[in-house]
Design a protein around this motif. Structure first.
Motif, PDB file in Angstrom:
ATOM      1  N   LEU A  18     -15.087  13.761  10.315  1.00 62.39           N
ATOM      2  CA  LEU A  18     -15.697  13.057   9.538  1.00 62.39           C
ATOM      3  C   LEU A  18     -14.266  11.959   9.458  1.00 62.39           C
ATOM      4  O   LEU A  18     -13.170  12.203   9.814  1.00 62.39           O
TER       5      LEU A  18
ATOM      6  N   ARG B 208     -15.864   9.023  -1.991  1.00 63.03           N
ATOM      7  CA  ARG B 208     -14.875   8.555  -0.616  1.00 63.03           C
ATOM      8  C   ARG B 208     -16.659   7.721   0.189  1.00 63.03           C
ATOM      9  O   ARG B 208     -16.506   6.472   0.901  1.00 63.03           O
ATOM     10  N   ARG B 209     -17.410   8.210   0.081  1.00 57.90           N
ATOM     11  CA  ARG B 209     -18.969   7.177   0.416  1.00 57.90           C
ATOM     12  C   ARG B 209     -19.613   6.318   0.211  1.00 57.90           C
ATOM     13  O   ARG B 209     -19.682   5.598   0.517  1.00 57.90           O
TER      14      ARG B 209
ATOM     15  N   ALA C 154     -24.481  14.302   0.648  1.00 55.89           N
ATOM     16  CA  ALA C 154     -24.751  13.193   1.388  1.00 55.89           C
ATOM     17  C   ALA C 154     -26.218  12.707   1.683  1.00 55.89           C
ATOM     18  O   ALA C 154     -26.079  11.669   2.301  1.00 55.89           O
TER      19      ALA C 154
ATOM     20  N   ALA D  62     -25.483  10.557  -1.182  1.00 53.81           N
ATOM     21  CA  ALA D  62     -24.543   8.841  -0.746  1.00 53.81           C
ATOM     22  C   ALA D  62     -25.841   8.319   0.506  1.00 53.81           C
ATOM     23  O   ALA D  62     -25.628   6.851  -0.182  1.00 53.81           O
ATOM     24  N   ALA D  63     -26.155   8.444   1.498  1.00 54.57           N
ATOM     25  CA  ALA D  63     -26.430   7.728   2.511  1.00 54.57           C
ATOM     26  C   ALA D  63     -28.157   6.545   2.104  1.00 54.57           C
ATOM     27  O   ALA D  63     -27.631   5.420   2.159  1.00 54.57           O
TER      28      ALA D  63
ATOM     29  N   ALA E 242     -26.009   3.935  -0.661  1.00 54.32           N
ATOM     30  CA  ALA E 242     -25.127   3.667   0.512  1.00 54.32           C
ATOM     31  C   ALA E 242     -26.597   2.240   0.659  1.00 54.32           C
ATOM     32  O   ALA E 242     -25.901   0.988   1.278  1.00 54.32           O
TER      33      ALA E 242
END
Length: 637
Positions: A276, A450-451, A479, A482-483, A486
């Motif tokens: 990562l 961060r994401r 995650a 967050a995906a 995004a």
């Protein structure tokens, strides 16, 4: 005989026309063909063929059967008009070009190797011997019945073994001690009474600076010779021992690197997956791993670290990041293997298969690959001796799966991840256990920042906290969310948080993934659940009735309606599977997503042994769960 027909006996009996394999017939027909091939150019009478195939147990129909087999062979080899099987004086003669039989090519190449060695060209000799060994495809005459084939298997096996000895003797004489020692160790496991192999191994070990190991090998072989055969070691082997013991042993040559075409080449593998961009949190655990590596390299021990934790907590990401940070400490290479211990839809990998991959990465050619897991393990540890390497074993099913994959000498390190607690590995190998927990609140905020970008998360801190609470601070769940965020950059995080309401009956639906089962939180937790025995699974489901994230043994007993003593005996099995955590004496906790999964399993209509129903799962998850029970392997501790 028609041009282009070739025969193979160095393995299963095969017939190839223009390089394409054709059916050689049933086993007894192959036995007749083998008898004719190994006596090519000489007539073989009918009674001899009967004896070759059946021995003293020939049935009345044996003669007729042999004639039928020969007739079929003549047809398959080109028809009656130009057959290479001829009838001569009541017997049969197989006429072939010498080079059409792999055994003849093997002998011719080995003879050229002997000439090269006698002429002082050890490099050419080693290459030719390696080429000879590459012609083999397993045990000679594999699967062929009859006393003749059984006898010839022994004869041909001895030729192969002698060729392997000659090839390794060349490597020792060339000074390639470490590489030769690895192969000779594996060969001695297969042939523990072979004195020449023992002598060559002792010489290679001594040349590699491993005098004590050379002496140990001698004593082990001596003991076996006396115990099994009642004889002492040969004078030649005793002489090797005495010279090593006295320090007067003269090595054949000085050490140098192997030339191209060698059986083992010098390679520096770098197999770690991409890390990562930055790992959030885990500073304490990263420090522990780095100190372990420092201490091990300063001492005479192998460093072993076992990274555990619940499903989705980020074990693989942690181990990968740690591996990259440690890579400079292990300049001889980094090996990586996913052991599929809890992967969706996959059975745990066989250690022998993993070792074959490692050995190939270290430069072992296919013809030098040992057949057994034990022999491969010996070769692997031999190749790692005097090297500094990092071995990352991800997703281990249990101690039995990884014990043959561990380095055996100081200077190397093994980093293992598993969702099961590998007690046997910690007890037997003094491995350092590290248990990763879900992220703290601050770490989870940093994770999303961060994401998604610091500006986006800072603008809606309350929505961020709601998302974190819903995800239970679990990295895999965060995650996943967050995906999705995004891909929706114009959407306010408050609106996104509104989609994730704690009162939802099917909380885990929010973390489903049709694209990749490894990203599906329900599937990931289910893999751990499937490893439970019925009693532990029953308690796990019953715990969903408890309203909080923290509970005691008496609370669990009340929820399960079972005696507290019995529950205390079952709870460690849930801890072992990292489905719950022990936070103090008699006090336990579990993640809210694990609790949600337990509640799904405890719904009305499910029996004690019920596993997730298909309507609860995404299509990708259904396929993964269908294989999970078959893919489970318990830790042998």
């Amino acid at each position: 005989m028609r041009a282009g027909i070739q025969f193979s006996v160095l393995g299963p009996v095969r017939l190839l026309r223009q390089g394409v394999e054709e059916v050689a017939g049933q086993p007894r027909q192959c036995a007749v063909l083998a008898s004719l091939l190994l006596r090519a150019g000489r007539p073989v009478n009918l009674s001899t063929l009967v004896d070759d195939v059946w021995g003293d147990e020939a049935p009345p129909s044996a003669v007729g059967s042999v004639r039928t087999y020969v007739y079929r062979l003549r047809q398959s080899l080109g028809g009656l008009s130009d057959s290479c099987v001829r009838l001569i004086d009541g017997g049969y003669l197989l006429h072939i070009r010498p080079e059409a039989l792999d055994l003849n090519r093997f002998k011719e190449t080995a003879a050229r190797a002997r000439e090269a060695r006698n002429g002082g060209d050890l490099t050419l000799a080693a290459d030719l011997l390696s080429e000879s060994l590459g012609m083999w495809n397993g045990v000679a005459l594999a699967g062929v019945p009859g006393p003749f084939a059984e006898t010839q298997r022994g004869v041909l096996g001895e030729l192969r073994l002698a060729c392997a000895e000659e090839q390794l003797a060349c490597e020792v004489e060339r000074g390639n001690y470490a590489e030769a020692a690895a192969e000779l160790s594996a060969l001695l496991v297969e042939h523990p009474l072979r004195e020449r192999v023992c002598g060559l191994l002792m010489t290679a070990l001594y040349g590699a600076g491993r005098q004590s190991e050379a002496l140990t090998i001698y004593h082990t072989t001596s003991h076996l010779l006396r115990q099994r055969l009642g004889v002492n070691p040969s004078p030649e082997l005793q002489q090797v021992h005495e010279r090593i013991l006295s320090g007067r042993f003269q090595l054949p040559r000085t050490s140098h690197r192997l030339a191209e075409g060698r059986a083992v080449s010098a390679q520096v593998p770098a197999q770690l997956p991409a890390a990562l961009p930055a790992l959030v949190g885990r500073e304490k655990e990263q420090g522990q791993v780095e100190r372990l590596a420092e201490d091990a390299q300063a001492s005479s021990s192998v460093a072993i670290c076992v990274v555990g934790g619940m499903a989705g907590v980020g074990k693989t990401a942690f181990a990968t990041a740690a591996g990259h940070r440690l890579a400079e400490r292990f300049p001889d290479g980094q090996l990586f293997a996913d052991l599929h211990g809890a992967g969706p839809g996959l059975e745990p990998r066989d250690p022998g298969e993993v070792l074959a991959g490692f050995l190939h990465s270290l430069g072992v050619r296919p013809e030098a690959m040992p057949p057994s897991t034990q022999a491969r393990g010996l070769m692997f540890r031999g190749l790692l001796a005097k090297r500094r390497m990092l071995v990352v074993l991800d997703n281990a099913a249990g101690t039995d799966q990884v014990k043959d994959l561990l380095p055996g000498s100081a200077g190397s390190m093994a980093l293992i991840t598993s969702r099961m607690q590998l007690h046997a590995l910690v007890a037997a190998y003094q491995a350092l256990p590290l248990t990763l927990l879900p992220l703290s609140q601050d770490e989870a905020r940093s994770f999303l920042a961060r994401r998604l970008g610091a500006a986006r998360t800072a603008a809606e801190p309350e929505a961020v906290d709601r998302i974190i609470a819903f995800a239970g601070c679990l990295p895999l769940a965060l995650a996943n969310i967050a995906a999705r965020a995004a891909y929706r950059p114009q959407m306010h995080l408050t609106s996104l948080a509104d989609e994730y309401t704690p009162s939802t009956d099917n909380i885990l639906d929010a973390f489903a993934s049709d694209e990749d089962p490894t990203l599906d939180v329900r599937t990931s937790i289910a893999r751990s659940y499937h490893r439970l025995d019925p009693e532990a699974a029953c308690l796990f489901r019953a715990l969903s009735a408890w309203p909080g994230a923290m509970f005691g043994a008496s609370d669990a007993a009340n929820a399960a309606a079972q005696p507290e003593q019995r529950v205390r005996q079952t709870l460690p099995r849930l801890i072992h599977a990292n489905l719950i955590s022990e936070v103090g004496p008699g006090r336990y906790s579990w993640n809210r997503l694990v609790a949600a999964f337990a509640a799904e399993q405890a719904r009305p209509g499910r029996t004690e042994n019920t596993r997730p129903d298909s309507h609860d799962l995404t299509p990708a998850s259904q396929d993964a769960i269908a294989h999970s029970k078959a893919g489970s392997v318990d830790d042998a501790d």
